[in-house]
Scaffold this motif. Structure first.
Motif, short mmCIF file in Angstrom:
data_model
loop_
_atom_site.label_atom_id
_atom_site.label_comp_id
_atom_site.label_asym_id
_atom_site.label_seq_id
_atom_site.Cartn_x
_atom_site.Cartn_y
_atom_site.Cartn_z
N ASN A 124 -5.89 5.40 15.14
CA ASN A 124 -5.43 4.13 14.60
C ASN A 124 -6.75 3.47 14.29
O ASN A 124 -7.48 2.70 15.03
CB ASN A 124 -4.91 3.46 15.83
N ILE A 125 -7.18 3.61 12.91
CA ILE A 125 -8.23 2.93 12.31
C ILE A 125 -7.83 2.15 11.15
O ILE A 125 -6.90 2.66 10.53
CB ILE A 125 -9.37 3.82 12.01
N ALA A 126 -8.43 1.16 10.43
CA ALA A 126 -7.90 0.58 9.53
C ALA A 126 -8.00 1.54 8.16
O ALA A 126 -8.64 2.27 8.13
CB ALA A 126 -9.10 -0.35 8.96
N GLU A 127 -7.14 1.62 7.45
CA GLU A 127 -6.75 2.51 6.25
C GLU A 127 -7.65 2.30 5.12
O GLU A 127 -8.17 3.28 4.45
CB GLU A 127 -5.41 2.39 5.71
N GLN A 128 -8.38 1.19 5.03
CA GLN A 128 -9.45 0.66 4.25
C GLN A 128 -10.28 -0.16 4.59
O GLN A 128 -10.16 -1.03 5.56
CB GLN A 128 -8.77 0.41 2.85
N GLY A 129 -11.70 -0.01 4.35
CA GLY A 129 -12.54 -0.94 5.06
C GLY A 129 -13.80 -0.67 4.05
O GLY A 129 -14.12 0.03 3.26
N GLU A 130 -14.91 -1.65 4.87
CA GLU A 130 -16.33 -1.41 4.16
C GLU A 130 -17.18 -0.96 5.15
O GLU A 130 -17.16 -1.45 6.43
CB GLU A 130 -16.59 -3.01 3.76
N LEU A 131 -17.96 0.03 4.72
CA LEU A 131 -19.02 0.34 5.65
C LEU A 131 -20.50 -0.11 5.31
O LEU A 131 -20.59 -0.85 4.45
CB LEU A 131 -19.02 1.97 5.49
N ALA A 132 -21.78 0.40 5.90
CA ALA A 132 -22.88 -0.23 5.51
C ALA A 132 -23.07 -0.06 4.15
O ALA A 132 -22.84 0.79 3.49
CB ALA A 132 -23.89 0.62 6.52
N GLY A 133 -23.86 -1.05 3.60
CA GLY A 133 -24.24 -1.08 2.25
C GLY A 133 -23.06 -1.51 1.24
O GLY A 133 -23.30 -1.35 0.11
N GLY A 134 -22.25 -1.76 2.01
CA GLY A 134 -20.93 -2.41 0.98
C GLY A 134 -20.06 -1.25 0.57
O GLY A 134 -19.23 -1.26 -0.37
N VAL A 135 -20.36 -0.06 1.06
CA VAL A 135 -19.66 1.17 0.78
C VAL A 135 -18.27 1.04 1.26
O VAL A 135 -17.84 0.96 2.22
CB VAL A 135 -20.37 2.57 1.27
N ARG A 136 -17.13 1.30 0.33
CA ARG A 136 -15.78 1.37 0.53
C ARG A 136 -15.39 2.58 1.03
O ARG A 136 -15.69 3.52 0.56
CB ARG A 136 -14.95 0.83 -0.56
N TYR A 137 -14.52 2.64 2.05
CA TYR A 137 -13.51 3.98 2.31
C TYR A 137 -12.29 3.61 2.30
O TYR A 137 -11.72 2.31 2.42
CB TYR A 137 -14.02 4.14 3.65
N PHE A 138 -11.50 4.82 2.20
CA PHE A 138 -9.85 4.77 2.17
C PHE A 138 -9.33 5.95 2.85
O PHE A 138 -9.74 6.95 2.55
CB PHE A 138 -9.49 4.70 0.80
#
Length: 137
Positions: free
Chosen positions: A34-48
């Motif tokens: 149960n984590i966000a399906e998308q978001g932003e990591l360090a340095g503005g790196v996006r994940y999905f």
């Protein structure tokens, strides 16, 4: 190409951990997490987050990967490698995706790449990596 792909996955996983996103103990654990399906990591790196894996848009280029049955991070398949290489196939010595597929199939037939039984392949010559301590070196 496989080594570059695996290094990119390790970088992506490191960023996920820095964001306090826990590593799964299995691919099913990841899918159920149960984590966000998308978001932003360090340095503005996006994940999905997708299915058994994750796509991470690293500064050097995007990498999409799936966790293995026991949470391994070093598995791959033809489509993940082709997507990672993108328009850089020639830099890896391939004229096109068909040439990559032929090489991949030849390595599977030669026993250099081992099929997991579901989605992923692994290098026959390497031990599998899954936990934090395994890829911290």
């Amino acid at each position: 190409m496989i080594a570059d792909y695996q290094n990119a996955v390790r970088n992506a996983v490191d960023l996920l951990q820095q964001a306090a996103i826990p590593l799964p103990t299995s691919n099913a654990d990841w899918a159920d997490m149960n984590i966000a399906e998308q978001g932003e990591l360090a340095g503005g790196v996006r994940y999905f987050k997708h299915g058994y894996g994750c796509a991470v848009h690293l500064p050097a280029g995007p990498v999409s990967f799936d966790f293995g049955e026991q949470g391994e991070i070093d598995g791959f398949n033809l489509s993940r490698l082709a997507g990672f290489a993108g328009d850089r196939l020639a830099q890896y010595g391939f004229d096109d995706e068909q040439a990559l597929k032929l090489s991949f199939d030849n390595e599977v037939a030669a026993g250099s790449l081992l099929y997991s039984g579901y989605i992923l392949y692994y290098l026959a010559s390497a031990s599998r990596t899954n936990q934090k301590s395994d890829f911290a070196t």
